[in-house]
Design an enzyme around this catalytic site. Structure first.
Site, PDB file in Angstrom:
ATOM      1  CG  ASN A  16     -22.317 -44.786   7.680  1.00  0.00           C
ATOM      2  OD1 ASN A  16     -21.259 -45.695   7.468  1.00  0.00           O
ATOM      3  ND2 ASN A  16     -22.800 -45.484   8.607  1.00  0.00           N
ATOM      4  CB  CYS A  68     -21.982 -46.220  12.150  1.00  0.00           C
ATOM      5  SG  CYS A  68     -22.218 -48.163  12.657  1.00  0.00           S
ATOM      6  CG  HIS A  90     -26.150 -48.162  13.959  1.00  0.00           C
ATOM      7  ND1 HIS A  90     -25.168 -47.619  12.938  1.00  0.00           N
ATOM      8  CD2 HIS A  90     -26.781 -47.474  14.295  1.00  0.00           C
ATOM      9  CE1 HIS A  90     -24.997 -46.499  12.580  1.00  0.00           C
ATOM     10  NE2 HIS A  90     -26.486 -45.813  13.828  1.00  0.00           N
ATOM     11  CG  ASP A 124     -27.490 -42.631  14.689  1.00  0.00           C
ATOM     12  OD1 ASP A 124     -27.062 -43.207  14.180  1.00  0.00           O
ATOM     13  OD2 ASP A 124     -29.345 -43.739  14.514  1.00  0.00           O
TER      14      ASP A 124
END
Length: 1100
Positions: free
Chosen positions: A211, A216, A456, A473
């Site tokens: 990131n 994201c 997010h 993630d």
């Protein structure tokens, strides 16, 4: 033993863990030996089992307290449980409030201080925990409470300081104690942690993406596109060998896909965003994932044109739908086929995807004032709608969770529960069945956690299409259950422990047609990747590794920049070269290398033989000039670091042997008697001063004696009289008499610059060029370096610098810039810097500007900043462009949906022309056909100040605001003599504290107040209960008079909304008239929107 001490022993045992010894056994034959597990195999299996156990995503903790009185003395800890490679434990402790009320505190702790050295301090892990106290009485459920927290080094424990009061805990009727014992449990569900050595590749076979700050959303999309393997193969096949690898989006995507396929560590995306033309600020700005998907796929589709993979993206993602209007009373149907790349589904008030699809294809009735114009058949009642004709192999469904909420007058995220299936049958939504079944399998769930203002993104992917789900993630990848990927992301609130969090919900769904799964998601082999691409990426990686190595060892080396006479010949102006941009040849040497070895190595690398090259140091002088200086024989064996460090940026001049001399090496230079002088020739016929030669001049030589050689060097007869000047420093030029000798008394030394020209009468020089060297430098002092930035692109893309005279006018500036850019100067517009932010564009410059360049850059000069102007290429001549007016509008469509419009109209256009242009643009660019009447409003401080007359002049529109365009409601098209259009606005307590989206409302003289209020409530789409919280007032001259409830029916009088007889304003200027105010709390304070947010753009 106390719990804390016991835990220390547990951790000590963990650190010194070793496998138990296995007693050796005698065996008689190979068969018996083979049947027994080997000691190393037992150890390996134990270690693997222990590691697998520590990686699990959920677990439980329990503490039994035999005597609760011990909690009065100290904190009690549970045993350690490892979840997601992190140690967790329960903590029980007594707590007292400020009123001295005693209670039991329960906390979950991750990574206790006893083991903090085992885990890096950068770790963090999100977990959901349910604490419960068991109760032993019949028909009593455990007392449970739930927390959700992101644990990290600074907040490694979380829980309830007062989970239950001490009085209730010890009360026998509550049933918490059995024989004085208390039993506490905790159930933990944890995400994969960040900031620790989580080996995603080993655990899942996949890697994540780093990131950059707020990327994201991009990481989630890239992972989805990467696992769309048919697209990945096509991207690999885009020809990119000849592209600029720094700016090529195709090559950057190939790099990301290749590294995701073969790397073992998370992949960086900085080079990708750099290829987009984004700067650092863009990496910290979160955008919409669906918008990025459209922009990126469109960019890749353009790159595929003319290649073997042309048309891949439409074949994968494009479907077709039919928009139709069918008259109900006559036989007339109008239809149009439209392609689509995704389907946007309204989820507000819908329970699941099927209800949204039913709503999507539902027809709308056109009747009453909204009848359809059927041409010769006139206005007809009709049904209007869409129906799907052809579905793509990959179906992107965008769930519209971000919508405008009229209750709060703001954009909000809808977190309502919304269900979607793993297997979707789309047949009922097709006009006719397709040749292959229209059944789809869920492939990706892109999830957003947070609210409208930020959050997010993560992606849940089913790479094989066989219900093996993984969570991506950012840089962490972990396996997950189908329920976590699907049910957990329905959104809404639920009592189920493992279901979704209230602000986490699916935002975009990707389905793949079941019959195409084997083709769309087929594995990508190395043989599918072009050899040329593999080699280019390998070479790039090799160079990067070398650069990293060089950076690590940089402190051991010194950079040497070598100048040649070629640099001097190409330079114009003061000095022999530009200290900022000199095209020097770079070499790197160890700092301990002797100078003589440096010279030998440079001689060899530049292709000369020994003795054919000599280095001169470029040293700074006290007058801020930079000139070559000789190296003494005593210095030649000194380490380079002691000599080059005194030079300007490690710069040296390489004197090389000229082939015209006829010698095999450079002549010896006598540092005690010779002076190395550099000569520039000025030609008044061309106005050019250029370097011509250099040579050593023995001390005592008169300048007049140098004239024949210098005349020969520039093609003049040797007897031509010359004038000599010394270029002392910037702005200082001194005339040298021919009888002057080169000596220390006259302060001549190595590196001096001598300018010469023909000795002529200044009055006889051609017009337009300086007559003498002195005049040339005098004019040179009026030049300035101006940097031009492209106002339409971010950062330094499209930037360049030009040296221009202060005296240039607008047309001359445009001519220089046009020549540099290769465009017609008349198709350029210039913009001055913003006075408060000089690095941003401000007001545009009129082509009729009568000043000079000096006037334009005076602001930045005054602030001691670089001189900057912005430019933009325009589609028409500047004189025509300046007759146009740019109008920013926001079109408010159905459901308060906003559409941004940038219109170009003639300055003498009317508002009617602006509205016509807006309708045409809505149809051509947004596929939105408007057949009803539009009006344009001026909004000031969240109040409708003006309804622009259609006969008004467009040039009178404010330039610093966004006008509102909206459809005129049918009941407001024509007002009767007893009707009036009044403004309605929201405020809280004080009438000047207006906020939200204002609007207009038709009122009729002596109309019941209840009817007006009902129209307002309907316009706001509020329930009766919510509308009761609003107080309605008549606001006149800033004073609010509230309408009170009474037994009788209150009526509206138009006289209340009219101005006094002494004032007169047009009927449409509502800002000066009394208005209806809605007094209620501003639930979502925000600034007025005067400017529009920046859209996603890929510039390359």
């Amino acid at each position: 033993m106390r719990a804390k001490e016991r835990q220390k022993e547990d951790f000590s045992e963990f650190r010194n863990h070793s496998a138990p010894e296995v007693e050796q056994m005698d065996v008689d034959n190979d068969q018996q030996e083979a049947a027994l597990p080997r000691e190393e195999d037992v150890e390996r299996m134990d270690e693997e089992s222990e590691e697998e156990n520590r990686l699990k995503g959920e677990g439980s903790l329990a503490v039994s307290v035999g005597d609760v009185d011990i909690l009065d003395e100290d904190t009690l800890h549970s045993e350690i449980v490892w979840i997601r490679s992190l140690p967790w434990r329960l903590m029980l402790m007594p707590k007292r409030s400020h009123t001295r009320t005693k209670s039991l505190g329960i906390f979950l702790q991750c990574c206790p201080t006893e083991v903090e050295d085992i885990v890096p301090s950068t770790w963090y892990c999100h977990a959901v925990v349910e604490f419960s106290l068991e109760r032993h009485l019949e028909n009593q459920e455990p007392f449970s409470r739930r927390i959700e927290h992101t644990f990290c080094a600074k907040e490694n424990d979380w829980g309830f300081p007062s989970f239950v009061s001490w009085e209730d805990m010890t009360n026998p009727d509550e049933g918490y104690l059995r024989d004085g014992a208390l039993h506490v449990r905790a159930r933990i569900v944890a995400d994969a942690p960040h900031g620790i050595d989580w080996d995603s590749k080993r655990l899942t076979g996949y890697v994540g993406l780093k990131n950059q700050g707020a990327t994201c959303y991009m990481s989630s999309l890239l992972q989805t596109l990467f696992f769309t393997t048919k697209l990945r193969k096509a991207v690999y096949l885009i020809p990119s060998e000849m592209d600029d690898h720094e700016r090529s989006v195709a090559f950057a995507m190939q790099r990301v896909f290749y590294e995701l396929q073969f790397n073992v560590k998370p992949v960086a995306t900085k080079k990708l965003t750099r290829s987009f033309g984004w700067d650092t600020w863009d990496s910290f700005m979160q955008h919409d994932i669906q918008e990025l998907c459209r922009v990126l796929l469109d960019n890749l589709e353009q790159k595929m044109i003319g290649t073997v993979v042309e048309g891949t993206i439409p074949r994968l993602f494009e479907g077709k739908m039919e928009s139709y209007v069918k008259c109900t009373q006559v036989d007339y149907t109008s239809s149009r086929m439209e392609p689509f790349m995704d389907v946007q589904l309204n989820i507000k008030g819908k329970k699941n995807i099927f209800e949204s699809l039913d709503d999507y294809v539902a027809s709308e009735t056109l009747d009453g004032d909204n009848k359809y114009d059927a041409g010769k058949l006139g206005l007809q009642e009709a049904k209007k709608g869409v129906i799907f004709i052809k579905l793509p192999p990959i179906l992107n469904l965008h769930l519209m969770r971000f919508q405008y909420d009229v209750k709060t007058e703001s954009n909000v995220k809808i977190n309502d529960r919304y269900e979607f299936p793993v297997r979707l049958d789309f047949t009922k939504y097709l006009k006719e069945p397709e040749d292959v079944p229209s059944v789809y399998k869920l492939f990706a769930v892109l999830v957003h956690s947070g609210d409208y203002h930020g959050g997010h993104y993560v992606a849940y992917l089913n790479p094989s299409g066989r219900d093996q789900w993984f969570k991506f993630d950012d840089d962490v990848v972990s396996a997950c259950k189908v329920s976590e990927a699907v049910e957990s992301n329905y959104g809404g609130t639920t009592q189920e422990f493992l279901l979704s969090r209230s602000f986490t919900s699916a935002y975009m769904l990707v389905y793949v047609r079941e019959s195409a799964i084997d083709s769309i998601l087929a594995p990508v082999l190395e043989s599918d990747i072009p050899v040329a691409l593999t080699e280019a990426l390998a070479e790039e990686k090799k160079l990067e590794e070398q650069r990293r190595k060089d950076k690590r060892e940089d402190h051991l080396y010194l950079n040497v920049e070598v100048l040649t006479t070629g640099t001097f010949h190409s330079h114009q102006g003061y000095e022999l070269f530009d200290i900022r941009d000199n095209n020097a040849i770079a070499f790197k040497f160890l700092k301990t290398t002797p100078f003589i070895e440096v010279q030998e190595e440079i001689t060899k690398k530049m292709g000369y033989k020994p003795g054919e090259l000599r280095l001169w140091l470029i040293l700074p002088r006290q007058n801020s000039t930079h000139r070559p200086s000789a190296v003494s024989p005593q210095q030649r064996n000194d380490a380079i670091t002691s000599m080059i460090c005194s030079a300007v940026d490690g710069t040296v001049f390489a004197e090389t042997l000229s082939p015209d001399i006829g010698a095999d090496q450079l002549p010896e230079y006598d540092i005690s008697t010779d002076n190395l002088l550099f000569f520039k020739w000025y030609n008044p016929m061309t106005g050019i001063l250029s370097f011509v030669t250099f040579f050593p001049v023995p001390a005592g030589t008169k300048f007049g004696d140098l004239a024949p050689a210098l005349c020969s060097s520039v093609g003049l007869p040797e007897q031509t009289p010359l004038k000599f000047y010394e270029e002392v420093s910037q702005g200082v030029v001194e005339l040298i008499e021919p009888s002057t000798s080169v000596s220390e008394e006259n302060e001549f030394q190595d590196g001096d610059i001598i300018c010469f020209q023909k000795s002529v009468d200044p009055s006889s020089s051609p017009s337009g060029f300086p007559a003498t060297v002195e005049d040339y430098f005098r004019e040179l002092d009026t030049q300035i370096t101006v940097t031009f930035h492209d106002a339409t692109t971010p950062g330094d893309i499209g930037s360049f610098s030009l040296d221009l005279s202060y005296q240039l006018n607008y047309a001359q500036i445009a001519s220089h810039v046009g020549t540099y850019l290769g465009v017609d100067p008349m198709h350029l517009q210039f913009i001055q810097p913003n006075p408060t932010r000089p690095n941003c564009a401000g007001h545009s410059l009129r082509s009729s500007f009568s000043g000079t360049l000096k006037d334009l850059v005076s602001m930045t000069t005054r602030l001691q900043l670089p001189s900057v102007l912005f430019y933009q290429k325009i589609p028409m001549r500047i004189d025509e462009f300046e007759t146009k007016r740019q109008v920013h509008c926001l079109f408010y469509g159905k459901g308060f949906k906003e559409t941004e419009l940038l219109l170009f109209v003639d300055i003498d256009s009317t508002i009617r022309d602006v509205i016509s242009t807006a309708k045409a643009q809505l149809l051509s660019e947004h596929n939105c056909e408007i057949k009803t009447t539009l009006r344009m409003l001026d909004i000031v401080n969240s109040r409708v100040f003006n309804i622009y007359s259609e006969d008004g002049i467009a040039d009178a529109l404010p330039t610093n605001k966004v006008a509102r365009l909206e459809v005129v409601p049918p009941d407001e098209m024509v007002l009767g003599d007893d009707e009036l259009l009044v403004a309605v606005a929201h405020f809280h307590k004080e009438t000047f504290q207006t906020f939200g989206a204002p609007f207009c409302m038709r009122v009729k003289d002596r109309e019941p107040l209840s009817a007006v209020l009902e129209r307002i409530r309907s316009r706001l789409e509020l329930s009766q209960k919510d509308f009761e919280k609003y107080k309605v007032a008549l606001v006149r001259n800033g004073v609010a008079t509230y309408y009170e409830e009474s037994d009788g029916e209150e009526i509206i009088r138009l006289s209340d909304f009219k101005l006094s007889s002494s004032l007169s304003y047009p009927r449409c200027v509502l800002g000066h008239m009394p208005w209806i105010g809605l007094d209620h709390v501003n639930r979502n304070p925000k600034r007025n929107r005067l400017f529009l947010e920046k859209a996603i753009k890929i510039f390359n």
